[in-house]
Design a protein around this motif. Structure first.
Motif, PDB file in Angstrom:
ATOM      1  N   UNK A   8       0.805  -1.219   0.000  1.00 25.84           N
ATOM      2  CA  UNK A   8       0.000   0.000   0.000  1.00 25.84           C
ATOM      3  C   UNK A   8       0.847   1.282   0.000  1.00 25.84           C
ATOM      4  N   UNK A   9       1.702   1.440   1.011  1.00 23.78           N
ATOM      5  CA  UNK A   9       2.482   2.668   1.100  1.00 23.78           C
ATOM      6  C   UNK A   9       3.452   2.821  -0.065  1.00 23.78           C
ATOM      7  N   UNK A  10       4.136   1.744  -0.424  1.00 25.67           N
ATOM      8  CA  UNK A  10       5.078   1.786  -1.536  1.00 25.67           C
ATOM      9  C   UNK A  10       4.422   2.171  -2.855  1.00 25.67           C
ATOM     10  N   UNK A  11       3.376   1.443  -3.266  1.00 27.38           N
ATOM     11  CA  UNK A  11       2.703   1.804  -4.524  1.00 27.38           C
ATOM     12  C   UNK A  11       2.153   3.227  -4.527  1.00 27.38           C
ATOM     13  N   UNK A  12       1.632   3.668  -3.378  1.00 28.80           N
ATOM     14  CA  UNK A  12       1.096   5.034  -3.309  1.00 28.80           C
ATOM     15  C   UNK A  12       2.197   6.057  -3.546  1.00 28.80           C
ATOM     16  N   UNK A  13       3.371   5.842  -2.927  1.00 29.08           N
ATOM     17  CA  UNK A  13       4.450   6.810  -3.093  1.00 29.08           C
ATOM     18  C   UNK A  13       4.996   6.787  -4.519  1.00 29.08           C
ATOM     19  N   UNK A  14       5.075   5.619  -5.123  1.00 27.29           N
ATOM     20  CA  UNK A  14       5.534   5.535  -6.513  1.00 27.29           C
ATOM     21  C   UNK A  14       4.554   6.269  -7.434  1.00 27.29           C
ATOM     22  N   UNK A  15       3.267   6.149  -7.135  1.00 30.06           N
ATOM     23  CA  UNK A  15       2.251   6.883  -7.908  1.00 30.06           C
ATOM     24  C   UNK A  15       2.474   8.393  -7.790  1.00 30.06           C
ATOM     25  N   UNK A  16       2.780   8.860  -6.549  1.00 28.71           N
ATOM     26  CA  UNK A  16       3.072  10.282  -6.347  1.00 28.71           C
ATOM     27  C   UNK A  16       4.300  10.706  -7.162  1.00 28.71           C
ATOM     28  N   UNK A  17       5.326   9.873  -7.178  1.00 24.39           N
ATOM     29  CA  UNK A  17       6.518  10.160  -7.967  1.00 24.39           C
ATOM     30  C   UNK A  17       6.182  10.271  -9.449  1.00 24.39           C
ATOM     31  N   UNK A  18       5.416   9.309  -9.937  1.00 22.96           N
ATOM     32  CA  UNK A  18       5.060   9.285 -11.357  1.00 22.96           C
ATOM     33  C   UNK A  18       4.280  10.531 -11.749  1.00 22.96           C
TER      34      UNK A  18
ATOM     35  N   UNK B 169      13.381   5.413 -15.491  1.00 24.36           N
ATOM     36  CA  UNK B 169      14.094   4.232 -15.010  1.00 24.36           C
ATOM     37  C   UNK B 169      13.837   4.009 -13.528  1.00 24.36           C
ATOM     38  N   UNK B 170      13.851   5.093 -12.768  1.00 24.93           N
ATOM     39  CA  UNK B 170      13.590   4.970 -11.322  1.00 24.93           C
ATOM     40  C   UNK B 170      12.212   4.377 -11.067  1.00 24.93           C
ATOM     41  N   UNK B 171      11.214   4.943 -11.705  1.00 21.01           N
ATOM     42  CA  UNK B 171       9.840   4.479 -11.493  1.00 21.01           C
ATOM     43  C   UNK B 171       9.689   3.030 -11.924  1.00 21.01           C
ATOM     44  N   UNK B 172      10.280   2.671 -13.057  1.00 22.25           N
ATOM     45  CA  UNK B 172      10.182   1.294 -13.557  1.00 22.25           C
ATOM     46  C   UNK B 172      10.850   0.312 -12.594  1.00 22.25           C
ATOM     47  N   UNK B 173      12.046   0.661 -12.133  1.00 25.63           N
ATOM     48  CA  UNK B 173      12.787  -0.219 -11.216  1.00 25.63           C
ATOM     49  C   UNK B 173      12.016  -0.412  -9.917  1.00 25.63           C
ATOM     50  N   UNK B 174      11.519   0.673  -9.353  1.00 21.25           N
ATOM     51  CA  UNK B 174      10.814   0.588  -8.074  1.00 21.25           C
ATOM     52  C   UNK B 174       9.500  -0.164  -8.236  1.00 21.25           C
ATOM     53  N   UNK B 175       8.783   0.105  -9.327  1.00 25.02           N
ATOM     54  CA  UNK B 175       7.524  -0.605  -9.575  1.00 25.02           C
ATOM     55  C   UNK B 175       7.762  -2.108  -9.703  1.00 25.02           C
ATOM     56  N   UNK B 176       8.810  -2.484 -10.417  1.00 24.16           N
ATOM     57  CA  UNK B 176       9.140  -3.901 -10.580  1.00 24.16           C
ATOM     58  C   UNK B 176       9.508  -4.531  -9.246  1.00 24.16           C
ATOM     59  N   UNK B 177      10.322  -3.815  -8.456  1.00 28.75           N
ATOM     60  CA  UNK B 177      10.746  -4.336  -7.152  1.00 28.75           C
ATOM     61  C   UNK B 177       9.544  -4.536  -6.232  1.00 28.75           C
ATOM     62  N   UNK B 178       8.617  -3.580  -6.235  1.00 30.88           N
ATOM     63  CA  UNK B 178       7.432  -3.693  -5.395  1.00 30.88           C
ATOM     64  C   UNK B 178       6.563  -4.862  -5.853  1.00 30.88           C
ATOM     65  N   UNK B 179       6.448  -5.046  -7.151  1.00 28.35           N
ATOM     66  CA  UNK B 179       5.649  -6.154  -7.686  1.00 28.35           C
ATOM     67  C   UNK B 179       6.213  -7.503  -7.251  1.00 28.35           C
ATOM     68  N   UNK B 180       7.538  -7.631  -7.322  1.00 29.11           N
ATOM     69  CA  UNK B 180       8.189  -8.875  -6.886  1.00 29.11           C
ATOM     70  C   UNK B 180       7.995  -9.073  -5.384  1.00 29.11           C
TER      71      UNK B 180
END
Length: 249
Positions: free
Chosen positions: A184-194, A213-224
């Motif tokens: 929850x917190x991670x995806x929300x913050x990545x959304x704010x970044x995007x 690249x940052x957003x893609x890397x973090x999104x992938x890491x959170x998904x895993x």
């Protein structure tokens, strides 16, 4: 030798890396010397992770708190750069650990390489955006203490009763905390970044290819991470059902 190379060499990064290396060797040859050889590398990795995770959370929080104008694209302060170096050194050391002992673990090796890319570009390429990256660091490491103790307990639960009890005790709260942070917190913050970066507000200091690249890397890491914790919840449920079935039978 150009200015950027000199700046890299004059950073505390080599000193931090040496510290993690010494701690790893102490853990491997002294602290966990009585453990089975197959368990000592993982336990030593947990030792340096313990030295990095929780301190990094407090350091990152302080670095953001004392920034006079924190923003997704603000210039990195000297203390923020120091915290980034502290984390870069840890991921370099743990990457060496995986390359030596677990060279086929492409998931963790890829994770460390991707994380290093984000930290290194923020620290040594664009010199901006540390506030955003440090918030991500806090979210990533806030579960570190619990996770490392849980991992150590898991490694010995088959032959040490206390470790088995500790593992069973820590699993539910650790899984719950990890799920909230990564789900929850991670995806929300990545959304704010995007939203912020896609508006173009940072294009003058952070090139598009960097923040994408940052957003893609973090999104992938959170998904895993979500996939990993989901599998652990399923595993715990199955173990509980097996215990219930044994009692009934």
């Amino acid at each position: 030798m150009d200015f950027e190379t000199l700046k890299f060499l004059s950073s505390p990064l080599p000193l931090f890396f040496t510290g993690y290396l010494i701690l790893y060797l102490i853990a491997y040859f002294i602290i966990f010397r009585s453990w089975a050889r197959r368990l000592r590398p993982e336990a030593s990795s947990c030792a340096i992770s313990l030295a990095h995770g929780t301190p990094a959370v407090f350091l990152a929080f302080r670095a953001i708190l004392f920034d006079s104008a924190p923003d997704f694209h603000s210039q990195n302060t000297p203390f923020q750069s120091l915290v980034l170096d502290y984390s870069i050194a840890y991921f370099f050391m743990d990457l060496v650990h995986y390359l030596i002992f677990y060279p086929t673990d492409v998931l963790f090796i890829g994770h460390h390489l991707a994380t290093l890319f984000v930290f290194l570009t923020c620290r040594y390429v664009v010199y901006h955006g540390a506030c955003a990256i440090l918030v991500l660091l806090i979210l990533a490491e806030v579960t570190s203490l619990c996770q490392n103790v849980w991992t150590l307990a898991s490694a010995r639960r088959s032959d040490v009763k206390f470790a088995a009890k500790l593992y069973d005790f820590l699993s539910p709260p650790f899984y719950a905390l990890y799920s909230v942070v990564r789900g929850f917190l991670g995806p929300y913050f990545v959304y704010r970044m995007l939203v912020f970066y896609s508006s173009g507000a940072a294009d003058s200091v952070i090139p598009k290819w960097v923040w994408i690249s940052w957003v893609f890397v973090v999104f992938t890491a959170i998904s895993v991470s979500i996939l990993w914790i989901s599998n652990l919840w399923i595993q715990m449920y199955r173990e509980k059902m097996k215990k219930v079935e044994k009692k009934v039978s």
